[in-house]
Structure formats: structure tokens, C-alpha cells
Write a protein that holds these residues in place. Structure first.
Motif, PDB file in Angstrom:
ATOM      1  N   GLN A   1      30.767  18.334 -29.270  1.00 37.03           N
ATOM      2  CA  GLN A   1      31.648  18.732 -28.173  1.00 37.03           C
ATOM      3  C   GLN A   1      32.662  17.625 -27.918  1.00 37.03           C
ATOM      4  OE1 GLN A   1      28.170  19.596 -25.483  1.00 37.03           O
ATOM      5  NE2 GLN A   1      29.259  21.517 -25.120  1.00 37.03           N
ATOM      6  N   ARG A   2      33.929  17.970 -28.128  1.00 38.08           N
ATOM      7  CA  ARG A   2      35.055  17.070 -27.873  1.00 38.08           C
ATOM      8  C   ARG A   2      34.853  15.708 -28.552  1.00 38.08           C
ATOM      9  NH1 ARG A   2      38.650  18.944 -24.409  1.00 38.08           N
ATOM     10  NH2 ARG A   2      39.483  16.842 -24.037  1.00 38.08           N
TER      11      ARG A   2
ATOM     12  N   ARG B   1      39.806  14.637 -33.486  1.00 42.53           N
ATOM     13  CA  ARG B   1      40.257  14.532 -32.095  1.00 42.53           C
ATOM     14  C   ARG B   1      39.762  15.740 -31.308  1.00 42.53           C
ATOM     15  NH1 ARG B   1      46.038  15.718 -30.667  1.00 42.53           N
ATOM     16  NH2 ARG B   1      46.326  15.303 -32.886  1.00 42.53           N
ATOM     17  N   ASP B   2      38.932  15.498 -30.324  1.00 45.20           N
ATOM     18  CA  ASP B   2      38.408  16.563 -29.456  1.00 45.20           C
ATOM     19  C   ASP B   2      37.844  17.726 -30.280  1.00 45.20           C
ATOM     20  OD1 ASP B   2      39.109  15.139 -27.192  1.00 45.20           O
ATOM     21  OD2 ASP B   2      41.076  16.092 -27.037  1.00 45.20           O
ATOM     22  N   PHE B   3      37.049  17.379 -31.280  1.00 44.10           N
ATOM     23  CA  PHE B   3      36.552  18.374 -32.230  1.00 44.10           C
ATOM     24  C   PHE B   3      35.277  19.031 -31.704  1.00 44.10           C
ATOM     25  CE2 PHE B   3      34.086  19.678 -35.974  1.00 44.10           C
ATOM     26  CZ  PHE B   3      35.035  20.422 -36.655  1.00 44.10           C
ATOM     27  N   ASP B   4      35.221  20.352 -31.775  1.00 44.84           N
ATOM     28  CA  ASP B   4      34.046  21.121 -31.358  1.00 44.84           C
ATOM     29  C   ASP B   4      33.452  21.851 -32.553  1.00 44.84           C
ATOM     30  OD1 ASP B   4      34.336  20.466 -28.651  1.00 44.84           O
ATOM     31  OD2 ASP B   4      35.677  22.171 -28.287  1.00 44.84           O
TER      32      ASP B   4
ATOM     33  N   SER C   1      34.035   9.050 -29.048  1.00 43.35           N
ATOM     34  CA  SER C   1      33.807   9.741 -27.775  1.00 43.35           C
ATOM     35  C   SER C   1      33.292  11.139 -28.066  1.00 43.35           C
ATOM     36  CB  SER C   1      35.093   9.800 -26.952  1.00 43.35           C
ATOM     37  OG  SER C   1      36.092  10.531 -27.647  1.00 43.35           O
ATOM     38  N   GLY C   2      32.793  11.800 -27.021  1.00 42.15           N
ATOM     39  CA  GLY C   2      32.271  13.149 -27.180  1.00 42.15           C
ATOM     40  C   GLY C   2      30.759  13.166 -27.274  1.00 42.15           C
ATOM     41  N   SER C   3      30.218  14.364 -27.449  1.00 39.96           N
ATOM     42  CA  SER C   3      28.770  14.570 -27.457  1.00 39.96           C
ATOM     43  C   SER C   3      28.334  15.247 -28.747  1.00 39.96           C
ATOM     44  CB  SER C   3      28.374  15.448 -26.262  1.00 39.96           C
ATOM     45  OG  SER C   3      27.013  15.838 -26.346  1.00 39.96           O
TER      46      SER C   3
ATOM     47  N   SER D   1      35.677  12.677 -30.949  1.00 39.79           N
ATOM     48  CA  SER D   1      36.809  11.978 -31.556  1.00 39.79           C
ATOM     49  C   SER D   1      36.276  10.815 -32.377  1.00 39.79           C
ATOM     50  CB  SER D   1      37.768  11.459 -30.487  1.00 39.79           C
ATOM     51  OG  SER D   1      38.365  12.533 -29.784  1.00 39.79           O
TER      52      SER D   1
ATOM     53  N   ARG E   1      42.125  18.057 -36.077  1.00 38.29           N
ATOM     54  CA  ARG E   1      41.708  18.992 -35.031  1.00 38.29           C
ATOM     55  C   ARG E   1      41.188  20.300 -35.618  1.00 38.29           C
ATOM     56  NH1 ARG E   1      44.903  18.441 -29.477  1.00 38.29           N
ATOM     57  NH2 ARG E   1      42.817  19.113 -28.906  1.00 38.29           N
TER      58      ARG E   1
END
Length: 261
Positions: free
Chosen positions: A9-10, A22-25, A59-61, A12, A218
Motif C-alpha cells: 500500500q502506497r 512511487r505510491d505503488f499498490d 515508505s508505505g506498508s 515507494s 507507478r
């Protein structure tokens, strides 16, 4: 919270000042087989490494069956990712070990089974990929397709829920491609969930129901094959049906290497 699948989740991630994601889901639900598509150098293999916790996201989960992995100590991380096995692009077999020793390596390292039990599992998994007669051969004696089949047998030995495939059919002849795709479908029929990264559309359409397309760090598309083919997105259409307009435009980052495919 078991059985919830694998999620990014999101997320980077950058390396050497270059943005890879970048902000990859991404969501990999059990029983829903997915392929991540993208040109060489797009960052597909990086996604697998992040999911395995082999390197930290900026960053992100990232979670495996409901467990966030970013802050886990190594011992706990190994436990959490135990349901996952990986078939690497080149097979990643140990050259100094026989086929049988390669397939049984993870079980031997875990130290939870007798040698007799490990031998039984090795023979069973080699039988599944049609290579039981190769048990005493070394990787140097195998063709490229055979190496990948041994790698699949090794992945199966630990009875994973999820199997990641990194460019599973690259470099294989048509018969080799057919064999690997057939094995992947048989694994899915046995309840294994597969996540494949590839730029090979034929393989992707053979083995997956859902598709993610990665472009310029992305996620630009997620959906079914039908939605993929109908998507009104220039870079995706050029990927699906290259034309003269594609020349040198969508070929990945100049200088990209195998670490960021």
C-alpha cells in the motif's frame, strides 16, 4: 489474521537517486493469480524483493497474511514469509549440489524432517515436474528449461501457499514455455497462488486472471485480460502492440540492470 493475502500500500522505493516505485499498490489474494507487466528496467523484480523483505521500502506498508513486515526482526520475518516460495529467473540453483540436494536444501536447513522424509518429498516434487530421473545430475548438465523445472520442484518442497515467478519463460524454446506454463496452471489447480513478473504477454495470459502494469515507477493499470486489451492508455497499447512509434520510447531506463527489472 491468516489468509488475508499479500498487500503493498502506497509503497515507494528509490536507489541511487532513481525512483523505482512511487505510491505503488498491489494486492495478491489467495486463489487469484496475478502478473505484473512492464518493460525491462521498470522495477518488476524490485517488487518481489520488497515483498520478501530482502530490502526495506522507503515508505508505505507491506503485509503478508495480515502481518506488516517492515519492522520485523529477521527471525520473525523468516517465519512470516515461510508461506512464500520463489522461482528466480535463472533458476538460482547451487552449482555444487545435485538436483536432489537443491530441491531438498530448504527442508534440510530447517532441520525438522528426517533424511528419509526429505528424500520422499524430493522424489515427489521432481516427479511432479517430470525430472525424477535427473535427481543425481548437477545443474551444469541441465538445459535451461530443466533448470527452471528443478527450481519449481524446490519451491514446492516447502509446501508454500504463494509462489513468485520471476520471468519464468525467458530464454526458453516454445516447448519449454509450454511446459512451464502447464506446470504453473497445475500448481494453481492444487491451490497455490502465483505472482508472476514478466514482459512476455503470451505467458502472462496463460497463467493469470489479474494484471498490473508498471510504468515510470507507478501502477498505471490493474484489471482483467479483457480490461487490459481494451484500456485506452497509450503506453499500455504500445506495450501490447508495438509500432514504429514505440522505437526507443518505451524500452526502460537506460542503464537499468537486473536489480530493477
Amino acid at each position: 489474521m491468516p489468509g488475508t493475502g499479500i498487500r503493498m500500500q502506497r509503497v515507494s522505493y528509490s536507489v541511487g537517486g532513481r525512483e523505482i516505485l512511487r505510491d505503488f499498490d498491489l494486492t495478491l489474494e489467495k486463489g487469484v493469480d496475478r502478473t505484473i507487466l512492464g518493460v525491462s528496467g521498470a522495477g518488476k523484480t524490485t517488487i518481489l524483493k520488497l515483498l520478501l523483505g530482502l530490502m526495506p521500502a522507503d515508505s508505505g506498508s507491506i503485509s503478508i497474511d495480515g502481518v506488516e513486515i517492515s519492522e520485523l526482526p529477521e527471525a520473525r520475518l523468516r517465519e512470516v514469509r515461510r508461506p512464500i516460495a520463489v522461482v528466480f529467473q535463472g533458476g538460482a540453483l547451487f552449482d555444487s549440489m545435485t538436483v536432489g540436494e537443491n530441491v531438498g536444501y530448504r527442508l534440510l536447513e530447517e532441520g525438522k524432517r528426517s533424511e528419509q522424509e526429505i528424500e520422499r518429498v524430493v522424489l515427489e516434487k521432481l516427479g511432479f515436474v517430470g525430472l525424477e530421473d535427473a535427481i543425481d545430475l548437477y545443474p551444469a548438465e541441465l538445459s535451461g528449461g530443466m533448470k527452471k523445472r528443478v527450481a519449481i520442484a524446490r519451491a514446492l518442497a516447502a509446501d508454500p501457499d504463494y509462489i513468485f515467478f520471476d520471468e519464468p519463460t525467458t530464454g526458453l524454446d516454445p516447448i519449454g514455455v509450454f511446459n512451464i506454463c502447464d506446470l504453473m496452471r497445475r500448481l494453481q489447480q492444487q491451490g497455490k497462488t502465483t505472482l508472476t513478473v514478466t514482459h512476455d504477454l503470451h505467458t502472462a495470459f496463460q497463467v493469470s486472471q489479474r494484471f498490473s502494469f508498471l510504468h515510470e515507477s507507478r501502477l498505471v493499470f490493474e484489471g482483467t485480460k479483457e480490461e487490459l486489451l481494451a484500456a485506452d492508455l497509450e503506453v499500455l497499447q504500445e506495450f501490447l502492440t508495438p509500432s514504429e512509434r514505440s522505437l526507443f520510447r518505451f524500452t526502460g531506463w537506460v542503464g537499468a540492470d537486473h536489480e530493477t527489472k
